[in-house]
Design a protein around this motif. Structure first.
Motif, PDB file in Angstrom:
ATOM      1  N   THR A  87      28.299  21.813 116.997  1.00  0.00           N
ATOM      2  CA  THR A  87      28.148  21.475 115.580  1.00  0.00           C
ATOM      3  C   THR A  87      26.700  21.080 115.336  1.00  0.00           C
ATOM      4  O   THR A  87      26.078  20.407 116.160  1.00  0.00           O
ATOM      5  N   VAL A  88      26.194  21.480 114.197  1.00  0.00           N
ATOM      6  CA  VAL A  88      24.817  21.154 113.827  1.00  0.00           C
ATOM      7  C   VAL A  88      24.844  19.860 113.026  1.00  0.00           C
ATOM      8  O   VAL A  88      25.635  19.720 112.093  1.00  0.00           O
ATOM      9  N   PRO A  89      24.001  18.895 113.374  1.00  0.00           N
ATOM     10  CA  PRO A  89      24.011  17.624 112.641  1.00  0.00           C
ATOM     11  C   PRO A  89      23.515  17.785 111.203  1.00  0.00           C
ATOM     12  O   PRO A  89      22.825  18.753 110.869  1.00  0.00           O
ATOM     13  N   GLU A  90      23.891  16.831 110.367  1.00  0.00           N
ATOM     14  CA  GLU A  90      23.349  16.774 109.005  1.00  0.00           C
ATOM     15  C   GLU A  90      21.849  16.522 109.116  1.00  0.00           C
ATOM     16  O   GLU A  90      21.410  15.741 109.964  1.00  0.00           O
ATOM     17  N   LEU A  91      21.074  17.165 108.259  1.00  0.00           N
ATOM     18  CA  LEU A  91      19.620  17.038 108.336  1.00  0.00           C
ATOM     19  C   LEU A  91      19.115  16.165 107.194  1.00  0.00           C
ATOM     20  O   LEU A  91      19.469  16.375 106.038  1.00  0.00           O
ATOM     21  N   THR A  92      18.315  15.178 107.545  1.00  0.00           N
ATOM     22  CA  THR A  92      17.621  14.379 106.531  1.00  0.00           C
ATOM     23  C   THR A  92      16.132  14.446 106.849  1.00  0.00           C
ATOM     24  O   THR A  92      15.732  14.345 108.018  1.00  0.00           O
ATOM     25  N   PHE A  93      15.329  14.640 105.824  1.00  0.00           N
ATOM     26  CA  PHE A  93      13.898  14.837 106.007  1.00  0.00           C
ATOM     27  C   PHE A  93      13.126  13.654 105.444  1.00  0.00           C
ATOM     28  O   PHE A  93      13.445  13.130 104.375  1.00  0.00           O
ATOM     29  N   TYR A  94      12.087  13.264 106.193  1.00  0.00           N
ATOM     30  CA  TYR A  94      11.233  12.147 105.799  1.00  0.00           C
ATOM     31  C   TYR A  94       9.777  12.549 105.998  1.00  0.00           C
ATOM     32  O   TYR A  94       9.468  13.398 106.828  1.00  0.00           O
ATOM     33  N   LYS A  95       8.913  11.875 105.281  1.00  0.00           N
ATOM     34  CA  LYS A  95       7.475  12.115 105.429  1.00  0.00           C
ATOM     35  C   LYS A  95       6.973  11.357 106.649  1.00  0.00           C
ATOM     36  O   LYS A  95       7.251  10.170 106.811  1.00  0.00           O
ATOM     37  N   ASP A  96       6.232  12.046 107.497  1.00  0.00           N
ATOM     38  CA  ASP A  96       5.573  11.398 108.632  1.00  0.00           C
ATOM     39  C   ASP A  96       4.141  11.113 108.196  1.00  0.00           C
ATOM     40  O   ASP A  96       3.324  12.018 108.092  1.00  0.00           O
ATOM     41  N   ASP A  97       3.862   9.868 107.918  1.00  0.00           N
ATOM     42  CA  ASP A  97       2.539   9.506 107.415  1.00  0.00           C
ATOM     43  C   ASP A  97       1.642   8.934 108.505  1.00  0.00           C
ATOM     44  O   ASP A  97       0.641   8.289 108.216  1.00  0.00           O
ATOM     45  N   SER A  98       1.963   9.198 109.748  1.00  0.00           N
ATOM     46  CA  SER A  98       1.151   8.656 110.833  1.00  0.00           C
ATOM     47  C   SER A  98      -0.263   9.238 110.829  1.00  0.00           C
ATOM     48  O   SER A  98      -1.220   8.536 111.154  1.00  0.00           O
ATOM     49  N   LEU A  99      -0.422  10.520 110.455  1.00  0.00           N
ATOM     50  CA  LEU A  99      -1.762  11.108 110.398  1.00  0.00           C
ATOM     51  C   LEU A  99      -2.595  10.475 109.286  1.00  0.00           C
ATOM     52  O   LEU A  99      -3.793  10.246 109.452  1.00  0.00           O
ATOM     53  N   ASP A 100      -1.965  10.191 108.151  1.00  0.00           N
ATOM     54  CA  ASP A 100      -2.667   9.504 107.063  1.00  0.00           C
ATOM     55  C   ASP A 100      -3.070   8.100 107.494  1.00  0.00           C
ATOM     56  O   ASP A 100      -4.157   7.622 107.168  1.00  0.00           O
ATOM     57  N   TYR A 101      -2.191   7.429 108.228  1.00  0.00           N
ATOM     58  CA  TYR A 101      -2.469   6.085 108.729  1.00  0.00           C
ATOM     59  C   TYR A 101      -3.647   6.106 109.701  1.00  0.00           C
ATOM     60  O   TYR A 101      -4.558   5.276 109.617  1.00  0.00           O
ATOM     61  N   ILE A 102      -3.653   7.084 110.607  1.00  0.00           N
ATOM     62  CA  ILE A 102      -4.750   7.223 111.574  1.00  0.00           C
ATOM     63  C   ILE A 102      -6.058   7.529 110.847  1.00  0.00           C
ATOM     64  O   ILE A 102      -7.112   6.968 111.171  1.00  0.00           O
ATOM     65  N   ASP A 103      -5.987   8.411 109.858  1.00  0.00           N
ATOM     66  CA  ASP A 103      -7.178   8.768 109.086  1.00  0.00           C
ATOM     67  C   ASP A 103      -7.721   7.550 108.345  1.00  0.00           C
ATOM     68  O   ASP A 103      -8.939   7.334 108.288  1.00  0.00           O
ATOM     69  N   ASN A 104      -6.839   6.735 107.791  1.00  0.00           N
ATOM     70  CA  ASN A 104      -7.266   5.532 107.077  1.00  0.00           C
ATOM     71  C   ASN A 104      -7.937   4.547 108.036  1.00  0.00           C
ATOM     72  O   ASN A 104      -8.984   3.966 107.710  1.00  0.00           O
ATOM     73  N   ILE A 105      -7.374   4.357 109.218  1.00  0.00           N
ATOM     74  CA  ILE A 105      -7.974   3.456 110.208  1.00  0.00           C
ATOM     75  C   ILE A 105      -9.338   3.990 110.633  1.00  0.00           C
ATOM     76  O   ILE A 105     -10.307   3.233 110.772  1.00  0.00           O
ATOM     77  N   ASP A 106      -9.420   5.304 110.821  1.00  0.00           N
ATOM     78  CA  ASP A 106     -10.680   5.937 111.209  1.00  0.00           C
ATOM     79  C   ASP A 106     -11.758   5.703 110.144  1.00  0.00           C
ATOM     80  O   ASP A 106     -12.901   5.372 110.464  1.00  0.00           O
ATOM     81  N   LYS A 107     -11.382   5.858 108.879  1.00  0.00           N
ATOM     82  CA  LYS A 107     -12.335   5.616 107.780  1.00  0.00           C
ATOM     83  C   LYS A 107     -12.785   4.161 107.757  1.00  0.00           C
ATOM     84  O   LYS A 107     -13.953   3.865 107.543  1.00  0.00           O
ATOM     85  N   LEU A 108     -11.829   3.249 107.968  1.00  0.00           N
ATOM     86  CA  LEU A 108     -12.178   1.827 107.971  1.00  0.00           C
ATOM     87  C   LEU A 108     -13.125   1.490 109.119  1.00  0.00           C
ATOM     88  O   LEU A 108     -14.072   0.727 108.945  1.00  0.00           O
ATOM     89  N   LEU A 109     -12.860   2.065 110.291  1.00  0.00           N
ATOM     90  CA  LEU A 109     -13.732   1.799 111.434  1.00  0.00           C
ATOM     91  C   LEU A 109     -15.121   2.392 111.234  1.00  0.00           C
ATOM     92  O   LEU A 109     -16.119   1.773 111.599  1.00  0.00           O
ATOM     93  N   LYS A 110     -15.197   3.581 110.655  1.00  0.00           N
ATOM     94  CA  LYS A 110     -16.497   4.181 110.389  1.00  0.00           C
ATOM     95  C   LYS A 110     -17.257   3.391 109.340  1.00  0.00           C
ATOM     96  O   LYS A 110     -18.459   3.204 109.447  1.00  0.00           O
ATOM     97  N   GLY A 111     -16.547   2.906 108.336  1.00  0.00           N
ATOM     98  CA  GLY A 111     -17.175   2.083 107.300  1.00  0.00           C
ATOM     99  C   GLY A 111     -17.670   0.765 107.864  1.00  0.00           C
ATOM    100  O   GLY A 111     -18.728   0.274 107.519  1.00  0.00           O
ATOM    101  N   GLN A 112     -16.930   0.196 108.794  1.00  0.00           N
ATOM    102  CA  GLN A 112     -17.307  -1.064 109.409  1.00  0.00           C
ATOM    103  C   GLN A 112     -18.485  -0.866 110.335  1.00  0.00           C
ATOM    104  O   GLN A 112     -19.387  -1.678 110.396  1.00  0.00           O
ATOM    105  N   GLY A 113     -18.497   0.267 111.063  1.00  0.00           N
ATOM    106  CA  GLY A 113     -19.572   0.523 111.993  1.00  0.00           C
ATOM    107  C   GLY A 113     -20.908   0.762 111.298  1.00  0.00           C
ATOM    108  O   GLY A 113     -21.954   0.370 111.800  1.00  0.00           O
ATOM    109  N   THR A 114     -20.919   1.368 110.125  1.00  0.00           N
ATOM    110  CA  THR A 114     -22.171   1.635 109.411  1.00  0.00           C
ATOM    111  C   THR A 114     -22.742   0.384 108.763  1.00  0.00           C
ATOM    112  O   THR A 114     -23.940   0.259 108.587  1.00  0.00           O
ATOM    113  N   SER A 115     -21.872  -0.569 108.401  1.00  0.00           N
ATOM    114  CA  SER A 115     -22.376  -1.775 107.756  1.00  0.00           C
ATOM    115  C   SER A 115     -23.040  -2.723 108.762  1.00  0.00           C
ATOM    116  O   SER A 115     -23.809  -3.578 108.357  1.00  0.00           O
TER     117      SER A 115
END
Length: 117
Positions: A87-115
């Motif tokens: 039997t195939v399970p019921e499928l529920t889909f969610y957004k994986d925002d881990s790449l956005d989270y990593i990108d945000n941390i990367d931007k914050l670190l780059k912003g901190q490093g330049t200051s």
């Protein structure tokens, strides 16, 4: 803690879902949908699929479209896995925002490093 069977089914679903989404995104140029994580409940009745969607501006629109097509996607998955899964399970889909989270941390670190200079 997930059992070995749950892990095997999750990997199988992730592999087949990536091929299903590859076929779907060929009809929508400029978008990429990738299943990043699949979690299967212990009774194997529900599969939670986390999707990485590019571009992230279209994320909610594509997620709503995918959720509206979940019955046909489940049917395609059943056809692909008919010899592996009873039997195939019921499928529920969610957004994986881990790449956005990593990108945000990367931007914050780059912003901190330049200051500091």
């Amino acid at each position: 803690m997930e059992s070995t069977r749950q892990n095997k089914i999750a990997r199988l679903i992730q592999k087949e879902m990536s091929e299903i989404f590859l076929g779907m995104t060929r009809q929508m140029p400029g978008t990429i949908v990738t299943p990043t994580i699949v979690r299967v409940t212990p009774d194997l009745s529900i599969a939670r699929i986390y999707l990485s969607i590019f571009p992230s501006e279209k994320c909610q629109e594509l997620l709503d479209f995918i959720n509206s097509k979940s019955v046909s996607i489940r049917h395609d998955l059943a056809a692909r896995t008919r010899y592996q899964l009873r039997t195939v399970p019921e499928l529920t889909f969610y957004k994986d925002d881990s790449l956005d989270y990593i990108d945000n941390i990367d931007k914050l670190l780059k912003g901190q490093g330049t200051s500091e200079k």
